[in-house]
Design a protein around this motif. Structure first.
Motif, short mmCIF file in Angstrom:
data_model
loop_
_atom_site.label_atom_id
_atom_site.label_comp_id
_atom_site.label_asym_id
_atom_site.label_seq_id
_atom_site.Cartn_x
_atom_site.Cartn_y
_atom_site.Cartn_z
N ALA A 33 0.85 -1.20 0.00
CA ALA A 33 0.00 0.00 0.00
C ALA A 33 0.88 1.24 0.00
O ALA A 33 1.99 1.21 0.52
CB ALA A 33 -0.88 0.00 1.24
N GLU A 34 0.32 2.30 -0.56
CA GLU A 34 0.96 3.62 -0.39
C GLU A 34 0.95 3.91 1.11
O GLU A 34 -0.05 3.58 1.79
CB GLU A 34 0.11 4.65 -1.14
CG GLU A 34 0.70 6.03 -1.20
CD GLU A 34 -0.31 7.03 -1.78
OE1 GLU A 34 -0.27 8.19 -1.37
OE2 GLU A 34 -1.15 6.60 -2.63
N TRP A 35 2.02 4.50 1.65
CA TRP A 35 2.09 4.70 3.11
C TRP A 35 0.93 5.61 3.57
O TRP A 35 0.68 6.67 2.98
CB TRP A 35 3.44 5.31 3.50
CG TRP A 35 4.52 4.25 3.55
CD1 TRP A 35 4.58 3.10 2.80
CD2 TRP A 35 5.68 4.24 4.39
NE1 TRP A 35 5.69 2.38 3.13
CE2 TRP A 35 6.40 3.05 4.11
CE3 TRP A 35 6.18 5.10 5.36
CZ2 TRP A 35 7.58 2.72 4.76
CZ3 TRP A 35 7.36 4.78 6.00
CH2 TRP A 35 8.05 3.60 5.71
N GLY A 36 0.24 5.13 4.61
CA GLY A 36 -0.90 5.88 5.15
C GLY A 36 -2.23 5.38 4.62
O GLY A 36 -3.29 5.78 5.08
N LYS A 37 -2.14 4.47 3.64
CA LYS A 37 -3.37 3.90 3.05
C LYS A 37 -3.35 2.39 3.29
O LYS A 37 -2.37 1.85 3.79
CB LYS A 37 -3.43 4.19 1.55
CG LYS A 37 -3.11 5.63 1.18
CD LYS A 37 -4.13 6.17 0.21
CE LYS A 37 -3.96 7.65 -0.06
NZ LYS A 37 -4.42 8.52 1.03
N ALA A 38 -4.46 1.72 2.89
CA ALA A 38 -4.52 0.26 3.11
C ALA A 38 -4.90 -0.44 1.81
O ALA A 38 -5.55 0.15 0.94
CB ALA A 38 -5.55 -0.06 4.18
N ILE A 39 -4.48 -1.69 1.69
CA ILE A 39 -4.88 -2.49 0.53
C ILE A 39 -6.34 -2.89 0.71
O ILE A 39 -6.69 -3.47 1.75
CB ILE A 39 -4.03 -3.80 0.46
CG1 ILE A 39 -2.53 -3.51 0.46
CG2 ILE A 39 -4.46 -4.67 -0.71
CD1 ILE A 39 -1.95 -3.08 -0.85
N PRO A 40 -7.21 -2.61 -0.26
CA PRO A 40 -8.62 -3.01 -0.13
C PRO A 40 -8.74 -4.54 -0.04
O PRO A 40 -7.98 -5.27 -0.68
CB PRO A 40 -9.28 -2.49 -1.41
CG PRO A 40 -8.29 -1.55 -2.02
CD PRO A 40 -6.94 -1.92 -1.52
N ILE A 41 -9.70 -5.00 0.76
CA ILE A 41 -9.84 -6.44 0.98
C ILE A 41 -10.14 -7.18 -0.33
O ILE A 41 -9.64 -8.30 -0.53
CB ILE A 41 -10.92 -6.72 2.05
CG1 ILE A 41 -10.40 -6.16 3.38
CG2 ILE A 41 -11.21 -8.22 2.18
CD1 ILE A 41 -11.23 -6.45 4.57
N ASN A 42 -10.92 -6.57 -1.21
CA ASN A 42 -11.22 -7.30 -2.47
C ASN A 42 -9.96 -7.51 -3.31
O ASN A 42 -9.85 -8.49 -4.04
CB ASN A 42 -12.35 -6.62 -3.26
CG ASN A 42 -12.04 -5.19 -3.61
OD1 ASN A 42 -10.92 -4.72 -3.40
ND2 ASN A 42 -13.03 -4.48 -4.14
N GLN A 43 -8.99 -6.62 -3.14
CA GLN A 43 -7.71 -6.81 -3.86
C GLN A 43 -6.94 -8.01 -3.27
O GLN A 43 -6.32 -8.78 -4.02
CB GLN A 43 -6.87 -5.54 -3.72
CG GLN A 43 -5.91 -5.32 -4.86
CD GLN A 43 -5.18 -3.99 -4.69
OE1 GLN A 43 -5.78 -2.97 -4.39
NE2 GLN A 43 -3.86 -4.00 -4.89
N ILE A 44 -7.01 -8.16 -1.97
CA ILE A 44 -6.35 -9.31 -1.33
C ILE A 44 -7.03 -10.59 -1.79
O ILE A 44 -6.38 -11.57 -2.17
CB ILE A 44 -6.41 -9.20 0.22
CG1 ILE A 44 -5.78 -7.89 0.71
CG2 ILE A 44 -5.73 -10.40 0.88
CD1 ILE A 44 -5.92 -7.63 2.21
N GLU A 45 -8.36 -10.56 -1.80
CA GLU A 45 -9.12 -11.75 -2.21
C GLU A 45 -8.80 -12.13 -3.66
O GLU A 45 -8.57 -13.30 -3.98
CB GLU A 45 -10.63 -11.49 -2.03
CG GLU A 45 -11.43 -12.73 -2.32
CD GLU A 45 -12.91 -12.59 -1.96
OE1 GLU A 45 -13.30 -11.60 -1.31
OE2 GLU A 45 -13.68 -13.49 -2.37
N ALA A 46 -8.73 -11.13 -4.53
CA ALA A 46 -8.44 -11.39 -5.95
C ALA A 46 -7.06 -12.05 -6.08
O ALA A 46 -6.87 -13.00 -6.86
CB ALA A 46 -8.50 -10.09 -6.73
N LYS A 47 -6.11 -11.57 -5.31
CA LYS A 47 -4.76 -12.13 -5.36
C LYS A 47 -4.76 -13.59 -4.88
O LYS A 47 -4.09 -14.45 -5.47
CB LYS A 47 -3.85 -11.27 -4.46
CG LYS A 47 -2.38 -11.51 -4.63
CD LYS A 47 -1.81 -10.78 -5.83
CE LYS A 47 -0.42 -11.28 -6.14
NZ LYS A 47 -0.04 -11.02 -7.53
N LEU A 48 -5.51 -13.85 -3.83
CA LEU A 48 -5.55 -15.21 -3.28
C LEU A 48 -6.18 -16.20 -4.26
O LEU A 48 -5.91 -17.40 -4.20
CB LEU A 48 -6.33 -15.23 -1.96
CG LEU A 48 -5.62 -14.57 -0.77
CD1 LEU A 48 -6.59 -14.37 0.39
CD2 LEU A 48 -4.43 -15.40 -0.29
#
Ligand SMILES: Cc1ncc(COP(=O)(O)O)c(C=O)c1O
Length: 380
Positions: free
Chosen positions: A108-123
């Motif tokens: 993630a860009e510092w200060g922001k978070a990776i959206p959960i749907n992006q994590i799910e797509a990667k998995l």
């Protein structure tokens, strides 16, 4: 008259007197019946409070706890996904790569978070043997939504869920059972308010099963199987336990139980939001997006024209020690810890010292402003 120095870095955090008393006790044999009983009770309490199958209390730092989590979960050639929200998320990459583990990273860009749907797509792209996430990344002051990630991970039952709680555990809500976490770890010097030197690692049944399936692992000191007999019966020996630190952690757990875990989380939340509002009132900004802000520390971005080294040196003279920014934020912010066993006196004194340091740095300060904001917030 010199000011007493308040250690308001994100760990080590201030140690209260009753914890220091335990550190100062005469050290006994690790087979001393009283110590063995204390150690056993401590491990049981930690397991119960964080709803885990097993808990390991070992000599070492948070980084060693990261290594313990990795060594017992994956082997060379396995796939892992690192979800990184900053410097400490990135630390996993080196640990995995040295072990020949194939590592994919979502940064993630510092200060922001990776959206959960992006994590799910990667998995969904391939089978990952483990995923790591830092609950609160100390470099950015962001917190991850570990409960929602745990919920999403139910769709990937063969992926172990490893959470770095070094800058969150005992300040932010965490539960292995409720959140589906397989391994959680922390270190003594953060929200437990104990001196540095202990790594605490919790494991669920899936993680213990994975360890068994790995058979013999290359590490000895880091091996769950070496330490499990000791955690069940501290009369047994594998490596000498850090007796005084274990007593100190036991006292910290007693303090937490007396306060109440839920009440402790609420206190951290209320104090953090009040401190953050107070700092914004003085003209600082905060690195983390508002909805992602941690309750254990704040990464406070300077207004134009303030030199970090000079400001923090003046602040230290005024009695408050803070930490520098990391990576690209070095020189641009200071990191203020507000976790563990700290009280309202400490926070009011910290904010007042920040006002004096700003004034001495040439900023037009309305004295009492941040203290006023903090007090009106916490008294609501
Ligand atoms: C989130 C996080 N993980 C890991 C570590 C490493 O812990 P240690 O410095 O105890 O090795 C830190 C240290 O600040 C941390 O904040």
């Amino acid at each position: 008259m010199r000011n007493k120095k308040l250690v308001m870095i994100p760990g080590p955090t201030p140690t209260v007197n009753s914890i220091m008393v335990q550190m100062g006790r005469e050290t006994v044999s690790f087979k001393d019946a009283g110590f063995v009983k204390d150690f056993k009770e401590l491990v049981i309490d930690l397991k119960d409070m964080w709803q885990a199958e097993e808990c390991f209390v070992l000599s070492g730092t948070g980084t060693m706890a990261m290594e313990v989590a990795v060594a017992n979960s994956v082997k060379s050639g396995d796939n892992v996904l690192v979800v990184s929200h900053g410097y400490f998320g990135d630390r996993f990459i080196d640990i995995f790569e040295r072990r020949g583990i194939k590592t994919d990273v979502l940064s993630a860009e510092w200060g922001k978070a990776i959206p959960i749907n992006q994590i799910e797509a990667k998995l969904k792209e391939k089978h990952y043997h483990a995923i790591t996430i830092t609950h609160v990344d100390t470099s950015t002051g962001t917190r991850s939504d570990i409960a929602r990630i745990g919920e999403m991970l139910k769709k990937f039952p063969d992926t172990l869920y490893i959470v770095d709680g070094v800058c969150s555990t005992a300040g932010e809500r965490e539960s292995l059972k409720e959140m589906g976490i397989d391994i959680l770890f922390t270190a003594s010097q953060k929200a437990f308010g104990v001196s540095p030197g202990l790594a605490i690692i919790w494991a669920g049944s899936k993680a213990m099963e994975r360890r068994k399936n790995l058979k013999t692992i290359a590490d000895s000191y880091l091996d769950f199987e070496k330490w499990l007999p000791i955690m069940h019966d501290p009369m047994k020996y594998y490596g000498t336990p850090p007796i005084n630190l274990i007593w100190a952690l036991k006292e910290s757990v007693r303090i937490i139980k007396e306060e109440g875990l839920e009440e402790r989380f609420e206190r951290h939340l209320k104090d953090a939001r009040a401190i953050q509002k107070a700092l914004l009132g003085l003209g600082f900004t905060i690195l983390a997006d508002e909805e992602l802000r941690a309750v254990t520390l704040t990464n406070v971005v300077y207004p134009e024209g303030i030199d970090d080294d000079k400001f923090r040196a003046i602040l230290a003279e005024e009695g408050v020690v803070t930490a520098n920014g990391l990576g690209a934020y070095s020189g641009k912010l200071f990191r203020l810890g507000h976790m563990g066993n700290i009280d309202k006196h400490t926070i009011v004194s910290t904010l007042a010292a920040i006002e004096r340091a700003l004034y001495r740095s040439g900023v037009d300060v309305q004295f009492g402003k941040s203290v006023g904001i903090y007090q009106s917030e916490i008294m609501q």
